[in-house]
Design a protein around this motif. Structure first.
Motif, PDB file in Angstrom:
ATOM      1  N   ALA A   4       6.743  -9.551   0.115  1.00 28.22           N
ATOM      2  CA  ALA A   4       6.433 -10.028   1.463  1.00 28.22           C
ATOM      3  C   ALA A   4       4.949 -10.294   1.538  1.00 28.22           C
ATOM      4  O   ALA A   4       4.146  -9.396   1.377  1.00 28.22           O
ATOM      5  CB  ALA A   4       6.854  -8.996   2.508  1.00 28.22           C
ATOM      6  N   GLY A   5       4.551 -11.518   1.761  1.00 27.99           N
ATOM      7  CA  GLY A   5       3.132 -11.843   1.806  1.00 27.99           C
ATOM      8  C   GLY A   5       2.795 -12.927   0.801  1.00 27.99           C
ATOM      9  O   GLY A   5       3.573 -13.257  -0.093  1.00 27.99           O
ATOM     10  N   LYS A   6       1.607 -13.480   0.923  1.00 35.42           N
ATOM     11  CA  LYS A   6       1.241 -14.650   0.140  1.00 35.42           C
ATOM     12  C   LYS A   6       0.206 -14.375  -0.938  1.00 35.42           C
ATOM     13  O   LYS A   6       0.012 -15.189  -1.820  1.00 35.42           O
ATOM     14  CB  LYS A   6       0.701 -15.734   1.075  1.00 35.42           C
ATOM     15  N   THR A   7      -0.472 -13.246  -0.870  1.00 33.32           N
ATOM     16  CA  THR A   7      -1.554 -13.014  -1.825  1.00 33.32           C
ATOM     17  C   THR A   7      -1.770 -11.527  -2.016  1.00 33.32           C
ATOM     18  O   THR A   7      -1.446 -10.714  -1.147  1.00 33.32           O
ATOM     19  CB  THR A   7      -2.863 -13.659  -1.324  1.00 33.32           C
ATOM     20  N   ASP A   8      -2.312 -11.164  -3.171  1.00 32.19           N
ATOM     21  CA  ASP A   8      -2.649  -9.770  -3.427  1.00 32.19           C
ATOM     22  C   ASP A   8      -3.790  -9.332  -2.511  1.00 32.19           C
ATOM     23  O   ASP A   8      -4.692 -10.110  -2.193  1.00 32.19           O
ATOM     24  CB  ASP A   8      -3.083  -9.585  -4.880  1.00 32.19           C
ATOM     25  N   VAL A   9      -3.757  -8.054  -2.125  1.00 29.93           N
ATOM     26  CA  VAL A   9      -4.814  -7.462  -1.307  1.00 29.93           C
ATOM     27  C   VAL A   9      -5.563  -6.463  -2.173  1.00 29.93           C
ATOM     28  O   VAL A   9      -4.968  -5.541  -2.735  1.00 29.93           O
ATOM     29  CB  VAL A   9      -4.233  -6.768  -0.066  1.00 29.93           C
ATOM     30  N   LEU A  10      -6.870  -6.645  -2.273  1.00 27.80           N
ATOM     31  CA  LEU A  10      -7.693  -5.811  -3.140  1.00 27.80           C
ATOM     32  C   LEU A  10      -8.650  -4.952  -2.324  1.00 27.80           C
ATOM     33  O   LEU A  10      -9.088  -5.340  -1.239  1.00 27.80           O
ATOM     34  CB  LEU A  10      -8.504  -6.685  -4.106  1.00 27.80           C
ATOM     35  N   ILE A  11      -8.980  -3.791  -2.866  1.00 28.97           N
ATOM     36  CA  ILE A  11     -10.030  -2.935  -2.311  1.00 28.97           C
ATOM     37  C   ILE A  11     -11.297  -3.219  -3.104  1.00 28.97           C
ATOM     38  O   ILE A  11     -11.352  -2.988  -4.322  1.00 28.97           O
ATOM     39  CB  ILE A  11      -9.645  -1.457  -2.415  1.00 28.97           C
ATOM     40  N   THR A  12     -12.320  -3.724  -2.419  1.00 29.24           N
ATOM     41  CA  THR A  12     -13.558  -4.098  -3.115  1.00 29.24           C
ATOM     42  C   THR A  12     -14.749  -3.222  -2.734  1.00 29.24           C
ATOM     43  O   THR A  12     -15.800  -3.318  -3.360  1.00 29.24           O
ATOM     44  CB  THR A  12     -13.902  -5.566  -2.844  1.00 29.24           C
ATOM     45  N   GLY A  13     -14.609  -2.397  -1.729  1.00 24.99           N
ATOM     46  CA  GLY A  13     -15.689  -1.495  -1.332  1.00 24.99           C
ATOM     47  C   GLY A  13     -15.128  -0.294  -0.602  1.00 24.99           C
ATOM     48  O   GLY A  13     -14.153  -0.428   0.154  1.00 24.99           O
ATOM     49  N   LEU A  14     -15.705   0.871  -0.844  1.00 22.62           N
ATOM     50  CA  LEU A  14     -15.228   2.084  -0.169  1.00 22.62           C
ATOM     51  C   LEU A  14     -16.361   3.086  -0.080  1.00 22.62           C
ATOM     52  O   LEU A  14     -17.098   3.297  -1.057  1.00 22.62           O
ATOM     53  CB  LEU A  14     -14.034   2.694  -0.908  1.00 22.62           C
ATOM     54  N   ALA A  15     -16.522   3.700   1.074  1.00 27.63           N
ATOM     55  CA  ALA A  15     -17.496   4.780   1.275  1.00 27.63           C
ATOM     56  C   ALA A  15     -16.817   5.869   2.085  1.00 27.63           C
ATOM     57  O   ALA A  15     -15.990   5.581   2.955  1.00 27.63           O
ATOM     58  CB  ALA A  15     -18.739   4.266   2.004  1.00 27.63           C
ATOM     59  N   VAL A  16     -17.158   7.115   1.809  1.00 23.66           N
ATOM     60  CA  VAL A  16     -16.440   8.209   2.451  1.00 23.66           C
ATOM     61  C   VAL A  16     -17.361   9.400   2.697  1.00 23.66           C
ATOM     62  O   VAL A  16     -18.319   9.642   1.940  1.00 23.66           O
ATOM     63  CB  VAL A  16     -15.223   8.620   1.585  1.00 23.66           C
ATOM     64  N   LEU A  17     -17.069  10.119   3.761  1.00 22.76           N
ATOM     65  CA  LEU A  17     -17.714  11.396   4.080  1.00 22.76           C
ATOM     66  C   LEU A  17     -16.617  12.436   4.254  1.00 22.76           C
ATOM     67  O   LEU A  17     -15.621  12.192   4.943  1.00 22.76           O
ATOM     68  CB  LEU A  17     -18.518  11.284   5.378  1.00 22.76           C
ATOM     69  N   SER A  18     -16.796  13.580   3.623  1.00 29.02           N
ATOM     70  CA  SER A  18     -15.862  14.690   3.777  1.00 29.02           C
ATOM     71  C   SER A  18     -16.648  15.986   3.871  1.00 29.02           C
ATOM     72  O   SER A  18     -17.882  15.986   3.752  1.00 29.02           O
ATOM     73  CB  SER A  18     -14.898  14.753   2.584  1.00 29.02           C
ATOM     74  N   ALA A  19     -15.948  17.068   4.047  1.00 29.72           N
ATOM     75  CA  ALA A  19     -16.623  18.366   4.091  1.00 29.72           C
ATOM     76  C   ALA A  19     -17.298  18.703   2.766  1.00 29.72           C
ATOM     77  O   ALA A  19     -18.160  19.590   2.724  1.00 29.72           O
ATOM     78  CB  ALA A  19     -15.624  19.461   4.465  1.00 29.72           C
ATOM     79  N   PHE A  20     -16.948  17.991   1.709  1.00 27.52           N
ATOM     80  CA  PHE A  20     -17.595  18.204   0.414  1.00 27.52           C
ATOM     81  C   PHE A  20     -18.912  17.448   0.297  1.00 27.52           C
ATOM     82  O   PHE A  20     -19.658  17.647  -0.667  1.00 27.52           O
ATOM     83  CB  PHE A  20     -16.659  17.778  -0.718  1.00 27.52           C
ATOM     84  N   GLY A  21     -19.197  16.559   1.252  1.00 31.12           N
ATOM     85  CA  GLY A  21     -20.452  15.818   1.234  1.00 31.12           C
ATOM     86  C   GLY A  21     -20.233  14.323   1.349  1.00 31.12           C
ATOM     87  O   GLY A  21     -19.127  13.846   1.582  1.00 31.12           O
ATOM     88  N   ARG A  22     -21.317  13.582   1.196  1.00 23.98           N
ATOM     89  CA  ARG A  22     -21.264  12.124   1.275  1.00 23.98           C
ATOM     90  C   ARG A  22     -20.889  11.519  -0.068  1.00 23.98           C
ATOM     91  O   ARG A  22     -21.397  11.925  -1.110  1.00 23.98           O
ATOM     92  CB  ARG A  22     -22.621  11.567   1.699  1.00 23.98           C
ATOM     93  N   GLY A  23     -20.031  10.518  -0.016  1.00 24.31           N
ATOM     94  CA  GLY A  23     -19.720   9.748  -1.198  1.00 24.31           C
ATOM     95  C   GLY A  23     -18.439  10.175  -1.890  1.00 24.31           C
ATOM     96  O   GLY A  23     -17.976  11.322  -1.765  1.00 24.31           O
ATOM     97  N   LEU A  24     -17.852   9.214  -2.624  1.00 26.58           N
ATOM     98  CA  LEU A  24     -16.630   9.486  -3.368  1.00 26.58           C
ATOM     99  C   LEU A  24     -16.878  10.505  -4.471  1.00 26.58           C
ATOM    100  O   LEU A  24     -15.993  11.294  -4.803  1.00 26.58           O
ATOM    101  CB  LEU A  24     -16.081   8.180  -3.956  1.00 26.58           C
ATOM    102  N   GLY A  25     -18.098  10.527  -5.006  1.00 20.92           N
ATOM    103  CA  GLY A  25     -18.411  11.496  -6.047  1.00 20.92           C
ATOM    104  C   GLY A  25     -18.329  12.929  -5.546  1.00 20.92           C
ATOM    105  O   GLY A  25     -17.784  13.806  -6.232  1.00 20.92           O
ATOM    106  N   ALA A  26     -18.851  13.180  -4.347  1.00 19.51           N
ATOM    107  CA  ALA A  26     -18.792  14.525  -3.773  1.00 19.51           C
ATOM    108  C   ALA A  26     -17.353  14.916  -3.470  1.00 19.51           C
ATOM    109  O   ALA A  26     -16.934  16.062  -3.714  1.00 19.51           O
ATOM    110  CB  ALA A  26     -19.639  14.584  -2.502  1.00 19.51           C
ATOM    111  N   LEU A  27     -16.580  13.967  -2.933  1.00 19.06           N
ATOM    112  CA  LEU A  27     -15.170  14.239  -2.651  1.00 19.06           C
ATOM    113  C   LEU A  27     -14.423  14.530  -3.947  1.00 19.06           C
ATOM    114  O   LEU A  27     -13.643  15.493  -4.025  1.00 19.06           O
ATOM    115  CB  LEU A  27     -14.554  13.049  -1.923  1.00 19.06           C
TER     116      LEU A  27
END
Length: 378
Positions: A4-27
């Protein structure tokens, strides 16, 4: 099954904050360590509450500032210039401006969710804004809407953001409703589970069509291979006891991706740690995955970073992305002993894996359910 749909959907950027700190590396470091981030709440007075712990970052962070930083960070990772930002809608999952509860009646309209989203879009140079306020499925619903618009060719890209920072009002409601775990631990799918605990969470993700990302030479982080949404229409607060809505959401996500249950390598479950929700989710997975429900690895990372309400969909999408790319699966922390109502293949020890597909599930009051399916980057 047809896509269902006409084209692939890609994730090209992501940033996150969690209780472990800022960034995907901390998470990622917090997930890999397998140590829950819960600690006594010092951000506000909890002396009159039954429970006094949550998973929070130090100090009193400002949600506006954190979301501004996260959106900029995600857009920078996706290499979005001024023109690309201006043409990208912002879908924001948020309970509302934190100042809303204490604003004077005449000032409240400027502090609602829509106004908050519009202000964030203006500050970060993005296009038209839309607010999502549907609690724990707010961010995942926004992501599914964004993916649908991109796959239908309605837009090249959408920036989705979401945020919840533990604050006294929602904390008091969950505490008064006896939803918080009195022993200070979240124990998803375990015997002896006693409820949830809240946690800080915020994040932003850039979703783009494959054509748009390819034209700029962007290397995607992953592919949003499928998504599904369904309602229980059963009870204002409790899920359908057999998890029918969640099962439909999972089935739709797999069908959209044109894969079967045997192709799944990991499920990041909603796993709130409550008696009824975890049992219903187990039945939902058995219904949707059939015999594969006994073998696909499952964990709920809410036992580590807490329940981030409106931000859950983005925070747990980041968790699922780490599971897809990091070479190991997040542990289902807090487990005591098996519960016959939750017979799943839980990740209880360090497990190395490189799944091709991983599923992230969310559910919310009102019987709302979402499933987001990530696949490795093309």
């Amino acid at each position: 099954m047809t896509r269902a749909g006409k084209t692939d959907v890609l994730i090209t950027g992501l940033a996150v904050l969690s209780a472990f700190g800022r960034g995907l590396g901390a998470l990622a470091a917090g997930l890999d360590a397998g140590r829950p981030a819960f600690a006594p709440v010092t951000r506000f007075d909890v002396s009159g509450r039954r429970v006094g712990v949550a998973a929070t970052v130090p100090g009193s962070p400002d949600l506006d500032d954190e979301l501004w930083w996260l959106v900029d960070e995600a857009c920078d990772e996706a290499k979005l210039g001024t023109a690309e930002r201006a043409g990208a809608p912002l879908f924001l999952a948020v309970h509302g401006d934190p100042r809303l509860a204490r604003a004077k009646p005449a000032q409240r309209p400027r502090h609602g969710g829509s106004a908050f989203a519009a202000g964030l879009a203006e500050h970060t140079g993005l296009g038209p804004a839309r607010a999502y306020t549907s609690a724990c499925v707010a961010a995942s619903t926004a992501i599914a809407d964004a993916a649908g618009a991109i796959s239908r060719g309605e837009t090249d890209r959408v920036v989705v953001a979401g945020g919840y920072l533990v604050e006294p009002d929602q904390y008091a409601l969950f505490d008064a409703g006896r939803a918080l775990a009195a022993d200070g631990f979240v124990r998803p799918f375990s015997a002896g589970r006693r409820g949830l605990l809240l946690g800080d969470g915020a994040g932003a993700v850039v979703l783009e069509s494959a054509a748009a990302a390819g034209a700029r030479g962007i290397e995607p982080l992953a592919r949003l291979a499928g998504w599904g949404r369904a309602g229980d229409a059963h009870h204002p607060c409790q899920p359908h006891p057999r998890g029918r809505g969640l099962a439909r959401a999972v089935t739709d996500a797999l069908r959209r991706a044109e894969i079967g249950p045997a192709d799944l390598g990991y499920v990041n479950a909603h796993g709130s740690g409550t008696a009824q929700s975890d049992a219903a989710e187990t039945l939902a997975l058995r219904t949707a995955l059939g015999e594969c429900a006994a073998t696909v690895p499952v964990s709920s990372t809410k036992a580590l970073h807490g329940q981030a309400l409106e931000a859950s969909g983005i925070l747990e999408l980041a968790v699922t992305l780490h599971a897809l790319r990091g070479g190991r699966l997040p542990v289902n922390a807090g487990f005591l002993e098996p519960d016959e109502d939750c017979a799943l293949n839980l990740v209880l020890t360090e497990t190395k894996a490189s799944p091709a597909y991983a599923l992230s599930l969310n559910a919310a009051f009102g019987g709302s359910n979402t499933a987001l399916l990530l696949g490795t980057a093309p």
